[in-house]
Design an enzyme around this catalytic site. Structure first.
Site, PDB file in Angstrom:
ATOM      1  N   TRP A 189       0.866  -1.186   0.000  1.00 42.57           N
ATOM      2  CA  TRP A 189       0.000   0.000   0.000  1.00 42.57           C
ATOM      3  C   TRP A 189       0.896   1.227   0.000  1.00 42.57           C
ATOM      4  O   TRP A 189       1.881   1.277   0.745  1.00 42.57           O
ATOM      5  CB  TRP A 189      -0.924   0.025   1.226  1.00 42.57           C
ATOM      6  CG  TRP A 189      -1.668   1.335   1.271  1.00 42.57           C
ATOM      7  CD1 TRP A 189      -2.729   1.690   0.500  1.00 42.57           C
ATOM      8  CD2 TRP A 189      -1.343   2.484   2.080  1.00 42.57           C
ATOM      9  NE1 TRP A 189      -3.098   2.988   0.775  1.00 42.57           N
ATOM     10  CE2 TRP A 189      -2.273   3.502   1.729  1.00 42.57           C
ATOM     11  CE3 TRP A 189      -0.370   2.754   3.045  1.00 42.57           C
ATOM     12  CZ2 TRP A 189      -2.249   4.771   2.323  1.00 42.57           C
ATOM     13  CZ3 TRP A 189      -0.346   4.015   3.635  1.00 42.57           C
ATOM     14  CH2 TRP A 189      -1.285   5.006   3.283  1.00 42.57           C
ATOM     15  N   GLU A 230      -2.891  -2.915  -2.644  1.00 41.20           N
ATOM     16  CA  GLU A 230      -4.049  -2.377  -1.908  1.00 41.20           C
ATOM     17  C   GLU A 230      -4.436  -0.983  -2.389  1.00 41.20           C
ATOM     18  O   GLU A 230      -3.640  -0.056  -2.351  1.00 41.20           O
ATOM     19  CB  GLU A 230      -3.717  -2.333  -0.404  1.00 41.20           C
ATOM     20  CG  GLU A 230      -4.853  -1.785   0.454  1.00 41.20           C
ATOM     21  CD  GLU A 230      -4.498  -1.753   1.937  1.00 41.20           C
ATOM     22  OE1 GLU A 230      -3.371  -2.137   2.314  1.00 41.20           O
ATOM     23  OE2 GLU A 230      -5.363  -1.310   2.724  1.00 41.20           O
ATOM     24  N   LYS A 232      -7.033   2.513  -2.478  1.00 41.81           N
ATOM     25  CA  LYS A 232      -7.699   3.383  -1.503  1.00 41.81           C
ATOM     26  C   LYS A 232      -8.495   4.433  -2.264  1.00 41.81           C
ATOM     27  O   LYS A 232      -8.206   4.718  -3.419  1.00 41.81           O
ATOM     28  CB  LYS A 232      -6.643   4.041  -0.604  1.00 41.81           C
ATOM     29  CG  LYS A 232      -7.184   4.660   0.669  1.00 41.81           C
ATOM     30  CD  LYS A 232      -6.074   4.936   1.669  1.00 41.81           C
ATOM     31  CE  LYS A 232      -6.631   5.616   2.917  1.00 41.81           C
ATOM     32  NZ  LYS A 232      -5.636   5.719   3.984  1.00 41.81           N
ATOM     33  N   ASP A 263      -9.581  -3.262   1.292  1.00 38.12           N
ATOM     34  CA  ASP A 263      -9.688  -2.764   2.662  1.00 38.12           C
ATOM     35  C   ASP A 263     -11.102  -2.208   2.832  1.00 38.12           C
ATOM     36  O   ASP A 263     -11.544  -1.361   2.042  1.00 38.12           O
ATOM     37  CB  ASP A 263      -8.625  -1.683   2.897  1.00 38.12           C
ATOM     38  CG  ASP A 263      -8.596  -1.190   4.335  1.00 38.12           C
ATOM     39  OD1 ASP A 263      -9.665  -0.819   4.855  1.00 38.12           O
ATOM     40  OD2 ASP A 263      -7.513  -1.148   4.936  1.00 38.12           O
ATOM     41  N   HIS A 266     -11.758   1.503   2.510  1.00 42.43           N
ATOM     42  CA  HIS A 266     -11.192   2.217   1.366  1.00 42.43           C
ATOM     43  C   HIS A 266     -12.143   2.398   0.194  1.00 42.43           C
ATOM     44  O   HIS A 266     -11.714   2.538  -0.941  1.00 42.43           O
ATOM     45  CB  HIS A 266      -9.929   1.499   0.878  1.00 42.43           C
ATOM     46  CG  HIS A 266      -8.777   1.624   1.821  1.00 42.43           C
ATOM     47  ND1 HIS A 266      -7.502   1.234   1.506  1.00 42.43           N
ATOM     48  CD2 HIS A 266      -8.703   2.117   3.079  1.00 42.43           C
ATOM     49  CE1 HIS A 266      -6.686   1.462   2.521  1.00 42.43           C
ATOM     50  NE2 HIS A 266      -7.399   1.992   3.495  1.00 42.43           N
ATOM     51  N   HIS A 290      -8.552  -6.530   4.004  1.00 41.63           N
ATOM     52  CA  HIS A 290      -8.176  -5.817   5.214  1.00 41.63           C
ATOM     53  C   HIS A 290      -9.482  -5.532   5.934  1.00 41.63           C
ATOM     54  O   HIS A 290     -10.262  -4.675   5.503  1.00 41.63           O
ATOM     55  CB  HIS A 290      -7.426  -4.519   4.888  1.00 41.63           C
ATOM     56  CG  HIS A 290      -5.948  -4.700   4.822  1.00 41.63           C
ATOM     57  ND1 HIS A 290      -5.063  -3.660   4.729  1.00 41.63           N
ATOM     58  CD2 HIS A 290      -5.198  -5.831   4.874  1.00 41.63           C
ATOM     59  CE1 HIS A 290      -3.822  -4.145   4.709  1.00 41.63           C
ATOM     60  NE2 HIS A 290      -3.884  -5.449   4.786  1.00 41.63           N
ATOM     61  N   ASP A 298     -12.240   8.394   8.872  1.00 38.15           N
ATOM     62  CA  ASP A 298     -11.260   7.392   9.294  1.00 38.15           C
ATOM     63  C   ASP A 298     -11.590   6.031   8.711  1.00 38.15           C
ATOM     64  O   ASP A 298     -12.714   5.554   8.831  1.00 38.15           O
ATOM     65  CB  ASP A 298     -11.238   7.306  10.830  1.00 38.15           C
ATOM     66  CG  ASP A 298     -10.255   6.254  11.315  1.00 38.15           C
ATOM     67  OD1 ASP A 298      -9.178   6.138  10.700  1.00 38.15           O
ATOM     68  OD2 ASP A 298     -10.561   5.539  12.274  1.00 38.15           O
ATOM     69  N   ASP A 300     -10.045   3.260   9.635  1.00 41.71           N
ATOM     70  CA  ASP A 300      -9.419   2.212  10.446  1.00 41.71           C
ATOM     71  C   ASP A 300      -9.935   2.104  11.873  1.00 41.71           C
ATOM     72  O   ASP A 300      -9.160   1.867  12.797  1.00 41.71           O
ATOM     73  CB  ASP A 300      -7.898   2.450  10.484  1.00 41.71           C
ATOM     74  CG  ASP A 300      -7.307   2.544   9.100  1.00 41.71           C
ATOM     75  OD1 ASP A 300      -7.213   1.514   8.434  1.00 41.71           O
ATOM     76  OD2 ASP A 300      -6.965   3.667   8.670  1.00 41.71           O
ATOM     77  N   ASP A 330      -6.978  -4.771   9.862  1.00 44.00           N
ATOM     78  CA  ASP A 330      -6.317  -3.468   9.715  1.00 44.00           C
ATOM     79  C   ASP A 330      -7.126  -2.373  10.400  1.00 44.00           C
ATOM     80  O   ASP A 330      -8.039  -1.811   9.812  1.00 44.00           O
ATOM     81  CB  ASP A 330      -6.117  -3.148   8.219  1.00 44.00           C
ATOM     82  CG  ASP A 330      -5.307  -1.866   8.026  1.00 44.00           C
ATOM     83  OD1 ASP A 330      -4.728  -1.367   9.006  1.00 44.00           O
ATOM     84  OD2 ASP A 330      -5.265  -1.357   6.891  1.00 44.00           O
TER      85      ASP A 330
HETATM   86  C1  RNT Z   1      -3.753   2.487   4.786  1.00 42.31           C
HETATM   87  C2  RNT Z   1      -3.864   1.055   4.455  1.00 42.31           C
HETATM   88  C3  RNT Z   1      -2.745   0.185   4.947  1.00 42.31           C
HETATM   89  C4  RNT Z   1      -2.284   0.581   6.336  1.00 42.31           C
HETATM   90  C5  RNT Z   1      -1.234  -0.328   6.896  1.00 42.31           C
HETATM   91  C6  RNT Z   1      -0.595   0.236   8.111  1.00 42.31           C
HETATM   92  O1  RNT Z   1      -4.859   3.198   4.473  1.00 42.31           O
HETATM   93  O2  RNT Z   1      -5.079   0.554   4.904  1.00 42.31           O
HETATM   94  O3  RNT Z   1      -3.113  -1.140   4.877  1.00 42.31           O
HETATM   95  O4  RNT Z   1      -3.336   0.631   7.221  1.00 42.31           O
HETATM   96  O5  RNT Z   1      -0.318  -0.632   5.921  1.00 42.31           O
HETATM   97 ZN    ZN Z   2      -5.412  -1.571   4.785  1.00 41.98          ZN
END
Ligand code: RNT
Ligand code: ZN
Length: 423
Positions: A189, A230, A232, A263, A266, A290, A298, A300, A330
């Protein structure tokens, strides 16, 4: 009644009840036991890493908020915390390391200089505890990523620095794969993007494509490493443009036989990763997830067993794709006990998976096949009240980990004895 006796009794009844809905709970538990989550090392120290004594705040569009005391300040503390986390999870799980978590021995080893040497300790420790490793290059929180670009950077010098970093990370992943006789998932990523709408979207994407080609020009046996990319949608400071978008990586991965990493945080807020499973797996052998929770800006937040997670797991099970989907976690939250956050998200992921495995699938399919959409809807609603908790508690009991909410006290005890002494 003693807790254990009660758990067994509840399970016996639950097994009967599920059987009446056409579900074999023993079979569901067997399937659940085959799944290894890849636990992210970075929840333990707010994505800090151990490159320098005082870690840089995570940069590159990811932000950790909160300053709850007790974060891991060294590799030793992180390992100790991880063992506590694993001890509260039923099943055997993996560890997902970031390149910034190497053991650098006080030396300044820049990202384009790292090698397996700094990860020997992790490899040995993982072996000792029967853990398999996955790996990630760290293309953020570094002076050379400060302006928001890495592999797509307009300056060739900076671009080659990051290319070298990722190449070395793949070498490290290969060593891990060899040592553990299980392929190491190497997930890339990068934060590249911009705050405001650029005029030139073409050149950065072209450069990223070229950098990736250079990185993956080195071929390794798939038994040692699996390469994933990955995407986003946006990050903090990259609100208007992200070079590595979903379309970019989906196309790149398909054309170059790589794995896509989806993810959950994302995508557009109402866009569901669940719906992508049966689409992507028509064309790919595998996919990496993820597991995360997006909240406003956010991507995460700590994972909870919400509808989004449940439908994702349902789609994996309904597509009979458990063996083709790699599930990594994640999320990071520095505003509460980090061990508790880690375990909450991991247990919720497993619970959602169990719920999906316990879905009265054949009944639902039958209703759908005869166009009886009322029954399909009503059955799904009724299934929500089936005794999932009894099956989960039994699963924890037989796996030798705390069932119900017992584990909360364990985490609090660890906080008193260990975390609160980290000043
Ligand atoms: C960031 C991505 C990635 C990170 C990690 C720390 O938006 O989700 O996966 O969270 O690499
Ligand atoms: Zn991620």
């Amino acid at each position: 009644m003693a807790r254990e006796t009660l758990t067994r009794k509840r399970y016996d009844l639950a097994r009967e009840q599920y059987a009446q809905s056409g579900v074999d709970t023993d079979e569901a538990l067997r399937a659940l036991s085959t799944v290894s989550l890849s636990l992210h090392c970075w929840q333990g120290d707010d994505v800090g890493g151990f490159e320098r004594p005082e870690a840089l705040l995570a940069g590159g569009g990811i932000q950790v908020t909160g300053n709850y005391p007790g974060k891991a300040r060294s590799v030793e503390e992180l390992r100790m915390d991880l063992l506590k986390v694993y001890s509260l999870l039923p099943g055997k799980h993996r560890l997902n390391l970031h390149a910034s978590y190497g053991e650098f021995g006080g030396k300044q080893i820049d990202r384009d200089q790292i090698s397996a040497e700094q990860f020997r300790g992790w490899i040995a420790w993982a072996k000792q505890h029967g853990l398999k490793l996955d790996f990630n290059p760290t293309c953020f929180s570094h002076p050379k990523s400060d302006d928001g670009f890495t592999l797509s950077h307009p300056q060739p010098g900076i671009r080659s620095f990051w290319i070298e970093h990722v190449k070395r990370c793949r070498e490290i992943a290969v060593v891990m794969g060899k040592e553990q006789s299980s392929p190491c998932m190497h997930n890339l990523w990068i934060p590249d993007g911009s705050k405001d709408a650029p005029v030139d979207r073409w050149s950065p994407r072209k450069r990223l494509r070229q950098s990736l080609d250079e990185i993956y020009a080195v071929a390794y046996p798939p038994a040692l490493i699996k390469d994933s990319v990955e995407s986003k949608l946006f990050g903090i400071g990259s609100e208007a443009f992200v070079v590595g978008s979903h379309e970019f990586y989906l196309a790149y991965a398909l054309a170059n036989k790589k794995i896509v990493c989806l993810d959950m945080g994302h995508f557009h807020p109402t866009e569901l990763v669940a719906d992508k499973i049966s689409a992507i797996l028509q064309f790919f052998d595998e996919v990496l997830l993820h597991v995360s929770r997006g909240v406003r800006w956010d991507s995460d937040h700590v994972v909870i067993m919400n509808d989004e997670l449940r439908s994702l797991m349902e789609e994996i099970v309904r597509s009979d794709a458990l063996a083709r989907v790699h599930i990594a976690l994640d999320y990071f939250d520095a505003s509460l006990n980090r061990i508790g956050a880690w375990v909450t998200g991991a247990r919720s992921t497993l619970k959602a998976l169990l719920a999906a495995l316990l879905e009265p699938r054949s009944k639902l399919r039958e209703a759908e096949d005869r166009n009886d959409f009322f029954s399909r809807l009503a059955l799904q609603e009724e299934a929500k009240l089936l005794p999932l908790g009894a099956v989960w508690d039994y699963h924890c009991l037989t796996a030798g980990v705390s069932a119900g909410d017992d584990w909360i006290d364990v985490v609090r005890g660890y906080e008193t004895e260990v975390l609160s002494k980290r000043k």
